[in-house]
Design an enzyme around this catalytic site. Structure first.
Site, short mmCIF file in Angstrom:
data_model
loop_
_atom_site.label_atom_id
_atom_site.label_comp_id
_atom_site.label_asym_id
_atom_site.label_seq_id
_atom_site.Cartn_x
_atom_site.Cartn_y
_atom_site.Cartn_z
N ASP A 7 -5.70 -5.10 -0.57
CA ASP A 7 -5.26 -4.93 0.81
C ASP A 7 -5.52 -3.50 1.27
OD1 ASP A 7 -3.21 -6.03 3.10
OD2 ASP A 7 -2.87 -3.91 2.70
N TYR A 49 -5.91 3.32 7.11
CA TYR A 49 -5.71 4.02 5.84
C TYR A 49 -6.83 5.01 5.55
CZ TYR A 49 -2.52 0.07 4.92
OH TYR A 49 -1.54 -0.89 5.00
N LYS A 69 -7.31 -4.48 8.29
CA LYS A 69 -6.52 -4.59 9.52
C LYS A 69 -7.15 -3.80 10.66
CE LYS A 69 -2.54 -4.34 6.44
NZ LYS A 69 -3.25 -3.63 5.35
N HIS A 91 -2.71 -4.73 13.14
CA HIS A 91 -1.85 -3.88 12.33
C HIS A 91 -0.42 -3.73 12.89
CE1 HIS A 91 -2.31 -0.48 9.14
NE2 HIS A 91 -1.11 -1.00 9.09
N SER A 149 -0.06 1.63 -6.47
CA SER A 149 0.09 2.72 -7.42
C SER A 149 -1.29 3.26 -7.73
CB SER A 149 0.77 2.25 -8.72
OG SER A 149 0.86 3.33 -9.64
#
Length: 282
Positions: free
Chosen positions: A46, A51, A76, A112, A236
């Site tokens: 994702d 981002y 998105k 988004h 992570s």
């Protein structure tokens, strides 16, 4: 390798119920993080235009050597501030995301944020209908939409979002919104499923359950999501934690565990961590 169960979306597309999120992962680090996740056994990735790491994500996918049909890739539309989102702008943004990812299609494309103060998400969604019909997105959906936003879409479009990706964790369980999703055939996907580590994973209620099962607090919370029927996308950059977050399919939480975790949503620590979709226009 872990066999991640899937959920069938309302258009028949199958989506892994546990994926790997790359929010806040710099583009330069996304290739390594995604490659590590895919090597560990994740098959759902994702990302988002906002981002700033679609290129790195695409490089990690390409470097994995995994057949495209085995992967589920989400990105998105960043319908960000100071933009007018007409059809051409939406299609251009989608093409740009595909180019950065190095893919000819994505498996899921999301709006988004609803940004209700702009009153344009319905017209954006109409272009998403066109993207879905083109086959360049296996499914289309939304992110951070409230019940009132979903009602507005239902009143003005025949296409039901396949997914609504929302902030969701034991401190902010979103029961009302999950019920709306169930009624409308929309899959609930949790972003920040571990509460961004801001206190959730050290709560005594969580650590006690983890100790009883011989698991980490993160694994317990991810198991809670799966038991509720959510899709979750933990993030992570630490290889050991990436692997640990996927190792959650060989134990179960009992009714008492679930009740203790559910109670956190009405306890003193309960709170939203991210922006309020009713006001966010950032």
């Amino acid at each position: 390798m872990n066999q991640v169960p899937t959920v069938t979306l309302n258009n028949g597309t199958r989506m892994p119920r546990l994926g790997f999120g790359v929010w806040q992962v710099p583009d330069a680090g996304a290739e390594r993080a995604v490659a590590t996740a895919l090597e560990a056994g994740y098959r759902s990735i994702d990302t988002a235009a906002a981002y700033g790491n679609e290129r790195g994500t695409g490089k990690g996918i390409a470097a994995s050597g995994i057949a495209r049909e085995e992967l589920f890739v989400t990105t998105k539309l960043w319908n960000g501030p100071s933009r007018k989102w007409g059809r051409d702008q939406v299609l251009r943004a989608f093409d740009n995301s595909l180019a950065k990812l190095g893919l000819d299609h994505v498996d899921l494309y999301l709006i988004h944020w609803p940004r209700p103060m702009r009153d344009d998400f319905v017209s954006i969604w109409q272009t998403f209908e066109e993207i879905a019909a083109s086959g360049r997105a296996g499914a289309v959906g939304v992110s951070n939409f409230r019940p009132v936003d979903l009602e507005r879409l239902a009143a003005e479009s025949p296409l039901v979002p396949a997914v609504n990706q929302i902030e969701l964790h034991p401190l902010f369980p979103q029961a009302e919104l999950r019920a709306v999703h169930a009624e409308r055939g929309i899959v609930t996907e949790a972003w920040s499923p571990l509460g961004q580590g801001k206190g959730l994973l050290t709560l005594p209620e969580v650590t006690a359950i983890a100790a009883r099962h011989g698991r980490s607090a993160a694994q317990v919370v991810l198991r809670w999501h799966l038991r509720l029927g959510n899709v979750a996308i933990p993030k992570s950059v630490t290889p050991a934690r990436i692997r640990e977050n996927l190792d959650v399919f060989d134990f179960e939480l009992d009714a008492a565990d679930m009740a203790a975790l559910d109670a956190l949503g009405t306890g003193p620590a309960a709170r939203r961590i991210g922006p309020d979709p009713a006001r966010f226009d950032g």
